[in-house]
Scaffold this motif. Structure first.
Motif, short mmCIF file in Angstrom:
data_model
loop_
_atom_site.label_atom_id
_atom_site.label_comp_id
_atom_site.label_asym_id
_atom_site.label_seq_id
_atom_site.Cartn_x
_atom_site.Cartn_y
_atom_site.Cartn_z
N HIS A 10 5.37 3.15 -20.18
CA HIS A 10 5.61 1.72 -20.39
C HIS A 10 7.06 1.44 -20.79
O HIS A 10 7.65 0.45 -20.36
CB HIS A 10 4.65 1.17 -21.45
CG HIS A 10 4.74 -0.30 -21.61
ND1 HIS A 10 4.22 -1.18 -20.69
CD2 HIS A 10 5.33 -1.07 -22.56
CE1 HIS A 10 4.48 -2.42 -21.07
NE2 HIS A 10 5.16 -2.37 -22.21
N TYR A 34 2.50 0.13 -13.03
CA TYR A 34 1.66 1.33 -13.08
C TYR A 34 0.29 0.90 -13.61
O TYR A 34 0.13 -0.22 -14.10
CB TYR A 34 2.27 2.40 -13.99
CG TYR A 34 2.28 2.01 -15.45
CD1 TYR A 34 1.26 2.41 -16.30
CD2 TYR A 34 3.29 1.22 -15.97
CE1 TYR A 34 1.25 2.03 -17.63
CE2 TYR A 34 3.30 0.84 -17.29
CZ TYR A 34 2.28 1.25 -18.12
OH TYR A 34 2.27 0.87 -19.42
N ASP A 35 -0.68 1.78 -13.52
CA ASP A 35 -1.98 1.52 -14.12
C ASP A 35 -2.49 2.77 -14.81
O ASP A 35 -1.79 3.79 -14.85
CB ASP A 35 -2.98 0.96 -13.09
CG ASP A 35 -3.34 1.94 -12.00
OD1 ASP A 35 -3.01 3.14 -12.11
OD2 ASP A 35 -3.97 1.51 -11.01
#
Length: 76
Positions: A10, A34-35
């Motif tokens: 992050h 992103y996940d």
């Protein structure tokens, strides 16, 4: 308290990263998403082979099950 892996990713949002894939490919680009499955979205992505840009892409999505490592890129 120890950092979680997604916290580190992050912090890399909107910065240049190098993404290493399991089959040996490398992509460099600006991390824009992103996940939790580590699916990665890069903007201004380049395919890198032997340290040289082979092909330039715009925006790409890399499936998380192909990602081996993500590393920040030093700005030259």
């Amino acid at each position: 308290m120890a950092e979680r892996p997604l916290d580190v990713i992050h912090r890399s949002l909107d910065t240049d990263v190098l993404v290493l894939l399991k089959r040996g490919s490398e992509f460099r680009g600006r991390l824009i998403g992103y996940d939790i499955h580590l699916n990665i979205v890069l903007a201004d992505a380049d395919l890198i082979q032997n340290g040289e840009v082979v092909k330039s892409y715009g925006k790409i999505v890399i499936r998380g099950d192909n990602v081996l490592a993500i590393s920040p890129v030093e700005v030259e």
